[in-house]
Design a protein around this motif. Structure first.
Motif, PDB file in Angstrom:
ATOM      1  N   LYS A 104     -33.904   2.815 -49.503  1.00  0.00           N
ATOM      2  CA  LYS A 104     -32.563   2.380 -49.937  1.00  0.00           C
ATOM      3  C   LYS A 104     -31.538   2.600 -48.830  1.00  0.00           C
ATOM      4  CE  LYS A 104     -32.973   3.050 -54.962  1.00  0.00           C
ATOM      5  NZ  LYS A 104     -32.541   3.902 -56.098  1.00  0.00           N
ATOM      6  N   GLU A 105     -31.605   3.760 -48.171  1.00  0.00           N
ATOM      7  CA  GLU A 105     -30.658   4.056 -47.092  1.00  0.00           C
ATOM      8  C   GLU A 105     -30.832   3.069 -45.937  1.00  0.00           C
ATOM      9  OE1 GLU A 105     -28.245   6.103 -47.222  1.00  0.00           O
ATOM     10  OE2 GLU A 105     -27.546   5.920 -45.151  1.00  0.00           O
ATOM     11  N   ARG A 106     -32.094   2.756 -45.640  1.00  0.00           N
ATOM     12  CA  ARG A 106     -32.382   1.761 -44.582  1.00  0.00           C
ATOM     13  C   ARG A 106     -31.760   0.417 -44.943  1.00  0.00           C
ATOM     14  NH1 ARG A 106     -38.518  -0.515 -43.403  1.00  0.00           N
ATOM     15  NH2 ARG A 106     -37.885  -2.356 -42.202  1.00  0.00           N
ATOM     16  N   LYS A 107     -31.872   0.029 -46.200  1.00  0.00           N
ATOM     17  CA  LYS A 107     -31.351  -1.263 -46.640  1.00  0.00           C
ATOM     18  C   LYS A 107     -29.816  -1.280 -46.632  1.00  0.00           C
ATOM     19  CE  LYS A 107     -31.766  -5.398 -48.396  1.00  0.00           C
ATOM     20  NZ  LYS A 107     -32.290  -6.487 -47.558  1.00  0.00           N
ATOM     21  N   VAL A 108     -29.201  -0.208 -47.148  1.00  0.00           N
ATOM     22  CA  VAL A 108     -27.737  -0.141 -47.247  1.00  0.00           C
ATOM     23  C   VAL A 108     -27.095  -0.212 -45.866  1.00  0.00           C
ATOM     24  CG1 VAL A 108     -25.829   1.431 -47.770  1.00  0.00           C
ATOM     25  CG2 VAL A 108     -27.626   1.051 -49.454  1.00  0.00           C
ATOM     26  N   ARG A 109     -27.718   0.451 -44.891  1.00  0.00           N
ATOM     27  CA  ARG A 109     -27.119   0.480 -43.542  1.00  0.00           C
ATOM     28  C   ARG A 109     -27.168  -0.872 -42.848  1.00  0.00           C
ATOM     29  NH1 ARG A 109     -27.743   6.144 -40.384  1.00  0.00           N
ATOM     30  NH2 ARG A 109     -27.616   7.557 -42.171  1.00  0.00           N
ATOM     31  N   ASP A 110     -27.899  -1.823 -43.431  1.00  0.00           N
ATOM     32  CA  ASP A 110     -28.026  -3.125 -42.775  1.00  0.00           C
ATOM     33  C   ASP A 110     -27.398  -4.239 -43.607  1.00  0.00           C
ATOM     34  OD1 ASP A 110     -29.022  -4.355 -40.393  1.00  0.00           O
ATOM     35  OD2 ASP A 110     -30.443  -5.435 -41.652  1.00  0.00           O
ATOM     36  N   GLU A 111     -26.418  -3.907 -44.409  1.00  0.00           N
ATOM     37  CA  GLU A 111     -25.752  -4.914 -45.234  1.00  0.00           C
ATOM     38  C   GLU A 111     -24.381  -5.262 -44.667  1.00  0.00           C
ATOM     39  OE1 GLU A 111     -27.693  -3.915 -49.618  1.00  0.00           O
ATOM     40  OE2 GLU A 111     -25.702  -3.170 -49.128  1.00  0.00           O
ATOM     41  N   GLU A 171     -38.587  -1.915 -29.942  1.00  0.00           N
ATOM     42  CA  GLU A 171     -37.947  -1.170 -28.849  1.00  0.00           C
ATOM     43  C   GLU A 171     -36.655  -1.852 -28.407  1.00  0.00           C
ATOM     44  OE1 GLU A 171     -41.600   0.419 -26.284  1.00  0.00           O
ATOM     45  OE2 GLU A 171     -41.773  -1.711 -26.748  1.00  0.00           O
ATOM     46  N   ASP A 172     -35.968  -1.171 -27.492  1.00  0.00           N
ATOM     47  CA  ASP A 172     -34.712  -1.662 -26.914  1.00  0.00           C
ATOM     48  C   ASP A 172     -33.697  -2.010 -28.006  1.00  0.00           C
ATOM     49  OD1 ASP A 172     -32.825  -2.445 -25.096  1.00  0.00           O
ATOM     50  OD2 ASP A 172     -33.732  -4.386 -24.635  1.00  0.00           O
ATOM     51  N   TYR A 173     -33.429  -1.031 -28.862  1.00  0.00           N
ATOM     52  CA  TYR A 173     -32.429  -1.221 -29.919  1.00  0.00           C
ATOM     53  C   TYR A 173     -31.024  -1.258 -29.323  1.00  0.00           C
ATOM     54  CZ  TYR A 173     -35.028  -1.013 -34.315  1.00  0.00           C
ATOM     55  OH  TYR A 173     -35.824  -1.312 -35.388  1.00  0.00           O
ATOM     56  N   ARG A 174     -30.213  -2.173 -29.800  1.00  0.00           N
ATOM     57  CA  ARG A 174     -28.814  -2.266 -29.383  1.00  0.00           C
ATOM     58  C   ARG A 174     -27.940  -2.409 -30.626  1.00  0.00           C
ATOM     59  NH1 ARG A 174     -29.610  -6.803 -24.561  1.00  0.00           N
ATOM     60  NH2 ARG A 174     -31.554  -5.897 -23.723  1.00  0.00           N
ATOM     61  N   GLN A 175     -26.719  -1.875 -30.518  1.00  0.00           N
ATOM     62  CA  GLN A 175     -25.811  -1.887 -31.665  1.00  0.00           C
ATOM     63  C   GLN A 175     -24.834  -3.063 -31.581  1.00  0.00           C
ATOM     64  OE1 GLN A 175     -23.012   1.384 -32.058  1.00  0.00           O
ATOM     65  NE2 GLN A 175     -23.366   1.477 -34.262  1.00  0.00           N
ATOM     66  N   TYR A 176     -24.589  -3.692 -32.738  1.00  0.00           N
ATOM     67  CA  TYR A 176     -23.658  -4.811 -32.825  1.00  0.00           C
ATOM     68  C   TYR A 176     -22.609  -4.523 -33.894  1.00  0.00           C
ATOM     69  CZ  TYR A 176     -26.914  -7.399 -29.933  1.00  0.00           C
ATOM     70  OH  TYR A 176     -27.715  -7.800 -28.886  1.00  0.00           O
ATOM     71  N   LEU A 177     -21.411  -5.052 -33.686  1.00  0.00           N
ATOM     72  CA  LEU A 177     -20.295  -4.893 -34.625  1.00  0.00           C
ATOM     73  C   LEU A 177     -20.075  -3.424 -34.973  1.00  0.00           C
ATOM     74  CD1 LEU A 177     -21.154  -7.871 -37.045  1.00  0.00           C
ATOM     75  CD2 LEU A 177     -19.705  -7.899 -35.005  1.00  0.00           C
ATOM     76  N   GLU A 178     -20.411  -2.549 -34.047  1.00  0.00           N
ATOM     77  CA  GLU A 178     -20.234  -1.097 -34.177  1.00  0.00           C
ATOM     78  C   GLU A 178     -20.984  -0.525 -35.375  1.00  0.00           C
ATOM     79  OE1 GLU A 178     -16.035  -0.453 -34.261  1.00  0.00           O
ATOM     80  OE2 GLU A 178     -15.804  -0.811 -32.109  1.00  0.00           O
ATOM     81  N   LEU A 226     -28.052 -12.511 -28.661  1.00  0.00           N
ATOM     82  CA  LEU A 226     -27.859 -12.329 -30.098  1.00  0.00           C
ATOM     83  C   LEU A 226     -26.367 -12.252 -30.415  1.00  0.00           C
ATOM     84  CD1 LEU A 226     -28.904 -11.712 -32.947  1.00  0.00           C
ATOM     85  CD2 LEU A 226     -29.172  -9.320 -32.246  1.00  0.00           C
ATOM     86  N   LYS A 227     -25.929 -13.062 -31.361  1.00  0.00           N
ATOM     87  CA  LYS A 227     -24.525 -13.079 -31.765  1.00  0.00           C
ATOM     88  C   LYS A 227     -24.424 -13.058 -33.288  1.00  0.00           C
ATOM     89  CE  LYS A 227     -23.178 -15.805 -27.727  1.00  0.00           C
ATOM     90  NZ  LYS A 227     -22.688 -17.126 -27.260  1.00  0.00           N
ATOM     91  N   PHE A 228     -23.399 -12.371 -33.805  1.00  0.00           N
ATOM     92  CA  PHE A 228     -23.192 -12.263 -35.251  1.00  0.00           C
ATOM     93  C   PHE A 228     -21.902 -12.981 -35.655  1.00  0.00           C
ATOM     94  CE2 PHE A 228     -26.167  -8.904 -34.462  1.00  0.00           C
ATOM     95  CZ  PHE A 228     -26.903  -8.800 -35.629  1.00  0.00           C
ATOM     96  N   LYS A 229     -21.857 -13.306 -36.960  1.00  0.00           N
ATOM     97  CA  LYS A 229     -20.667 -13.920 -37.568  1.00  0.00           C
ATOM     98  C   LYS A 229     -20.201 -15.142 -36.777  1.00  0.00           C
ATOM     99  CE  LYS A 229     -19.248  -9.663 -39.905  1.00  0.00           C
ATOM    100  NZ  LYS A 229     -18.202  -8.682 -40.180  1.00  0.00           N
ATOM    101  N   VAL A 230     -21.116 -16.094 -36.671  1.00  0.00           N
ATOM    102  CA  VAL A 230     -20.823 -17.326 -35.920  1.00  0.00           C
ATOM    103  C   VAL A 230     -20.447 -18.469 -36.849  1.00  0.00           C
ATOM    104  CG1 VAL A 230     -22.277 -16.694 -33.966  1.00  0.00           C
ATOM    105  CG2 VAL A 230     -23.291 -17.898 -35.927  1.00  0.00           C
ATOM    106  N   GLY A 231     -20.395 -18.207 -38.165  1.00  0.00           N
ATOM    107  CA  GLY A 231     -19.933 -19.227 -39.095  1.00  0.00           C
ATOM    108  C   GLY A 231     -21.008 -20.076 -39.749  1.00  0.00           C
TER     109      GLY A 231
END
Length: 258
Positions: A30-37, A205-212, A238-243
């Protein structure tokens, strides 16, 4: 009489431990899922490297779009751009929370859209070591969870959780996932086949953070232990919130995807 009493106490203790491990496994999931919403949508270009047991390689280039659906699983669209023999192939996936996923594959050579039947989702995705069922979003009701242990991997503290697929047509009897304790992201998953034998291991591997907030692996390596083959997915741009919207994930337009 005393022996029977000791045996009963031991069985009750084991049952309590099993229940505690089940509850803890579910809480971790559940924690894994919540953190990715809340990431909404994303686009990326991806390189796919296929390697056979002799070490021979071939590569493919593709584009991936994803869309988060409120109250349901994610939608995903993968379009192959290279090489020429797979150019224009498109794979559309609707993940669901409470029902089997819907998946379609458009093959330009045949000029038709093929629906992937539930019983065939354990098959290889475009000749890679990923299965169609690996190409869907993580949903809690797709598995029964059980906490196994903590383990240190390459200096990272992880929580090890067993996942039992609830889909009767899954090609796996169980999965074992190593989840980073800091960010609750999987860094390794073992897949066991229908005979209970280790089939594949996925390294992320090579995890990177997006949108803080959101962490994404940029190198995903699936190793098939039974065939000696492997597939590496490397994520670029990789780009987020592109519409993107639901109209961008339409079965009716698969043939016209460019």
């Amino acid at each position: 009489m005393i022996k029977n009493g000791i045996l009963t106490c031991l069985l009750l203790l084991l049952a309590s431990l099993a229940m505690a491990n089940t509850e803890m496994g579910l809480e971790i999931a559940k924690e894994r899922k919540v953190r990715d919403e809340g990431w909404r949508d994303s686009i990326a270009t991806v390189s796919m490297l296929l390697k056979n047991a002799l070490g021979e390689t071939s590569s493919r280039e593709l584009r991936v779009r994803t869309l988060e659906i409120e109250g349901d699983g994610d939608r995903g669209l993968t379009v192959f751009d290279e090489p020429r023999d797979v150019k224009g192939t498109a794979f559309l996936s609707y993940s669901h929370i409470n029902s089997p996923d819907d998946q379609w594959l458009y093959l330009p050579r045949l000029k038709r859209v093929k629906r992937i039947a539930s019983r065939n989702k354990s098959g290889p995705f475009m000749s890679s070591e990923f299965a169609y069922e690996d190409m869907t979003s993580f949903e809690l009701k797709k598995y029964k969870f059980s906490y196994l242990r903590e383990e240190l991997i390459k200096g990272r503290e992880t929580l090890v959780v067993e996942q039992i697929p609830t889909d009767e047509y899954s090609g796996y009897t169980r999965q074992v996932v190593w989840i980073d304790k800091d960010h609750y992201q999987p860094i390794r998953t073992e897949f066991y086949d229908r005979k209970g034998e280790l089939l594949k291991t996925l390294h992320l591997e090579d995890y990177r953070q997006y949108l803080e907030q959101y962490w994404r692996a940029h190198v995903l390596t699936m190793i098939n232990h039974q065939t000696g083959k492997s597939t590496v997915l490397t994520v670029h741009d990789l780009k987020f919130k592109v519409g993107l919207g639901e109209d961008d994930f339409n079965v009716a337009t698969l043939k016209r995807i460019r």
